[in-house]
Enzyme design. Structure first.
Site, PDB file in Angstrom:
ATOM      1  N   ASP A 161       0.840  -1.205   0.000  1.00 15.51           N
ATOM      2  CA  ASP A 161       0.000   0.000   0.000  1.00 15.51           C
ATOM      3  C   ASP A 161       0.870   1.249   0.000  1.00 15.51           C
ATOM      4  O   ASP A 161       0.574   2.208  -0.696  1.00 15.51           O
ATOM      5  CB  ASP A 161      -0.958   0.019   1.205  1.00 15.51           C
ATOM      6  N   LYS A 187      -4.835  -2.030   5.155  1.00 15.44           N
ATOM      7  CA  LYS A 187      -4.167  -1.434   6.329  1.00 15.44           C
ATOM      8  C   LYS A 187      -4.894  -1.819   7.612  1.00 15.44           C
ATOM      9  O   LYS A 187      -4.278  -2.087   8.632  1.00 15.44           O
ATOM     10  CB  LYS A 187      -4.149   0.099   6.215  1.00 15.44           C
TER      11      LYS A 187
HETATM   12  N1  URA Z   1      -7.076   6.600   2.438  1.00 18.44           N
HETATM   13  C1  URA Z   1      -6.278   5.513   2.232  1.00 18.44           C
HETATM   14  O1  URA Z   1      -5.661   5.007   3.161  1.00 18.44           O
HETATM   15  N2  URA Z   1      -6.211   5.018   1.006  1.00 18.44           N
HETATM   16  C2  URA Z   1      -6.875   5.542  -0.038  1.00 18.44           C
HETATM   17  O2  URA Z   1      -6.759   5.032  -1.124  1.00 18.44           O
HETATM   18  C3  URA Z   1      -7.696   6.668   0.174  1.00 18.44           C
HETATM   19  C4  URA Z   1      -7.779   7.187   1.437  1.00 18.44           C
END
Ligand code: URA
Length: 439
Positions: A161, A187
């Site tokens: 990510d 996450k």
């Molecule tokens: N927040 C995140 O963590 N990821 C995204 O893609 C958009 C907002």
């Protein structure tokens, strides 16, 4: 397997297989795929989308790209909250010390600014010395010790990510529902919490422009979470106007401190913070109704426990706790320009996107992933929607380190404000709440 074939399929709107998604993410982590190929795939996803199944696979691979936190028996009581991104959105910073002061353990992985939106990690790094690069062991230990820890996902947690997020930020591929869903849900799963609250925003300052799109994104995230055994509550909230009065990293920390000190008792930041905290207390079965939960939470602000929890958090992560009493420690900018209303009436609207754009021009966000940011710049909204204004009153204040940038930012801010004679009615910040649903 060749990355170019994976991109080609997606470009044509064909589904990628689980193996292809696995290969792409593995190559990303091993550094064997160049940024330009990943960016091309992201753009193809932006236009052609991902099925729910592909989104689940992508999310799962992103979780597996790094460590996951195992809180053991503590996991059931841990809460995590995440916003899809907004302007002036400091609710994580107000919420986590408040919930931790209420005795609820919080483990939070946050992101940096993305597109036009601000990021909690950038905001916290405006606190001198504050370390957001916690290891998994440090995060777990800190939650056990003081009930709260917050870190960036860059090191060992969801590194996929971290990489995709940085590329999306600079390739105009942020506002894609499957990419947002995979980014956020991965996450949340990696950070080990069982109770997950998502703040899904819609409006001019959000990635989803309409409540309908926010509902679709919420359903996608709730369902991806369900497939990966997590219970998610999505709260759909308005982001038509910046949240609170401060937009900009250090300015938002100051506004959060003011709330936690009990100096801001009403308005959108207070409403959302109390609502999310009450949802968490009810999810954990500690309260049955919102109003008694909120009464308890207000007590934690009034007796100083919430601000003391913020102090503990800052100290635990190496930050300078004196910022709580002394805002000069933030080294706010040289230029402070107070901009005045040119007519009288009521503020009808403050376009969140335009304010965010102005802030980015001042240096509060990035254009390229390696760009440094200026934590000290930003915009303070002296007036918010629904408030009366007289010709000559200060509408907003620009904090800047550069005269040219100030002039440019002022043009966008001028356009952001609408004032007319009609008194506006502020709508409820919460549009809808979505819990786990059937396929
Ligand atoms: N927040 C995140 O963590 N990821 C995204 O893609 C958009 C907002």
């Amino acid at each position: 397997m060749r990355i170019v074939d994976i991109i080609e399929k997606k470009k044509k709107g064909l589904p990628n297989t689980q193996e292809e998604i696995q290969y792409l993410i593995k190559s990303l982590i091993e550094g064997t795929v160049p940024d330009y190929q990943v960016s091309a795939w992201l753009m193809a996803v932006y236009f052609k989308g991902l099925s729910k199944e592909e989104t689940v696979w992508l999310t799962d691979e992103m979780v597996k790209s790094g460590d996951t936190i195992d809180f053991g028996c503590l996991a059931d009581s841990i809460v995590d909250k995440h916003s899809t991104g907004g302007v002036g959105d400091k609710v994580t910073i107000t919420l986590i010390p408040l919930l931790a002061a209420a005795g609820v353990p919080i483990a939070k992985l946050s992101g940096r600014g993305l597109g036009h939106t601000g990021g909690t990690i950038d905001k916290l790094e405006s606190i001198p010395g504050f370390n957001t690069g916690l290891t998994v062991e440090e995060l777990i230990e800190q939650v056990k010790k003081i009930n709260v820890a917050i870190g960036a996902q860059t090191k060992s947690l969801t590194p996929a990510d971290g990489k995709l997020y940085a590329l999306r930020d600079v390739t105009a591929t942020v506002d894609s529902m499957p990419l947002i869903a995979a980014s956020i849900v991965s996450k949340k799963i990696a950070s080990g919490a069982k109770n997950i609250i998502l703040d899904v925003k819609y409006g001019s300052g959000a990635f989803m422009k309409t409540p309908e799109d926010a509902i679709s994104l919420s359903k996608l995230m709730v369902n991806v979470g369900k497939k990966l055994n997590r219970s998610i509550t999505a709260v759909i909230t308005s982001m038509e106007e910046p949240l609170g009065r401060a937009v900009g990293n250090a300015l938002e920390i100051i506004e959060s401190i003011e709330f936690l000190k009990g100096k801001i008792t009403a308005g959108d930041v207070a409403d959302l913070t109390y609502s999310f905290a009450a949802i968490a207390l009810m999810q954990l079965g500690l309260y049955n109704d919102e109003s008694s939960a909120i009464e308890f939470l207000k007590g934690l602000i009034n007796n100083g426990k919430a601000i003391e929890k913020l102090r503990e958090l800052i100290v635990a992560q190496g930050g300078e706790p004196d910022i709580i009493e002394n805002y000069d420690k933030f080294d706010l900018p040289e230029f402070k320009v107070e901009c005045k209303a040119k007519k009288s009436g009521f503020v009808q609207k403050i376009d969140a996107y335009k304010i965010a754009y102005a802030c980015k021009l001042l240096g509060a966000g990035r254009d390229k992933k390696t760009d440094p940011i200026d934590y000290s710049v930003g915009i303070y909204l002296n007036k918010k929607s629904g408030e009366p204004v007289n010709n000559g009153d200060i509408l907003y204040t620009i904090y800047s380190n550069d005269e040219e940038k100030t002039k440019l930012a002022q043009r966008y801010c001028e356009e952001a404000f609408s004032i007319s004679k009609d008194k506006t009615v502020n709508n409820n910040m919460i549009y809808k709440i979505i819990n786990a649903e059937e396929d």
